[in-house]
Design a protein around this motif. Structure first.
Motif, mmCIF file in Angstrom:
data_model
loop_
_atom_site.group_PDB
_atom_site.id
_atom_site.type_symbol
_atom_site.label_atom_id
_atom_site.label_comp_id
_atom_site.label_asym_id
_atom_site.label_seq_id
_atom_site.Cartn_x
_atom_site.Cartn_y
_atom_site.Cartn_z
ATOM 1 N N SER A 46 -3.938 1.718 -1.475
ATOM 2 C CA SER A 46 -2.546 1.643 -1.033
ATOM 3 C C SER A 46 -2.449 0.896 0.299
ATOM 4 O O SER A 46 -1.516 0.115 0.515
ATOM 5 N N LEU A 47 -3.401 1.084 1.181
ATOM 6 C CA LEU A 47 -3.408 0.377 2.453
ATOM 7 C C LEU A 47 -3.720 -1.109 2.260
ATOM 8 O O LEU A 47 -3.093 -1.964 2.892
ATOM 9 N N VAL A 48 -4.654 -1.425 1.386
ATOM 10 C CA VAL A 48 -5.046 -2.817 1.157
ATOM 11 C C VAL A 48 -3.883 -3.620 0.567
ATOM 12 O O VAL A 48 -3.548 -4.702 1.065
ATOM 13 N N TYR A 49 -3.240 -3.103 -0.468
ATOM 14 C CA TYR A 49 -2.175 -3.864 -1.121
ATOM 15 C C TYR A 49 -0.905 -3.909 -0.276
ATOM 16 O O TYR A 49 -0.199 -4.922 -0.268
ATOM 17 N N THR A 50 -0.620 -2.856 0.462
ATOM 18 C CA THR A 50 0.525 -2.884 1.369
ATOM 19 C C THR A 50 0.301 -3.908 2.471
ATOM 20 O O THR A 50 1.200 -4.695 2.797
#
Length: 67
Positions: A46-50
């Motif tokens: 979730s952090l990577v794609y955000t």
């Protein structure tokens, strides 16, 4: 207010267009990472794609609407 874009006679802030393109780019990157097998090796997804979506959004904003 920042630059505006005329879409079918209605004006929208240009950051909305950049944010929409950033979200689509993050979704396409996820599909690419899944197909190449890199997705399981990413950190918190979730952090990577955000972060990827925000990066594309800001790069587009700077490239086209330096304001």
């Amino acid at each position: 207010m920042g630059p505006q874009i005329n879409v079918i006679g209605s004006f929208f802030p240009s950051w909305m267009l950049c944010a929409a393109i950033g979200a689509v780019a993050a979704l396409l990157a996820r599909q690419l990472f899944v197909r190449t097998g890199l997705d399981p090796y990413l950190g918190p997804r979730s952090l990577v794609y955000t972060s990827l979506g925000i990066l594309v959004t800001l790069l587009l904003w700077v490239a086209f609407f330096r304001g």
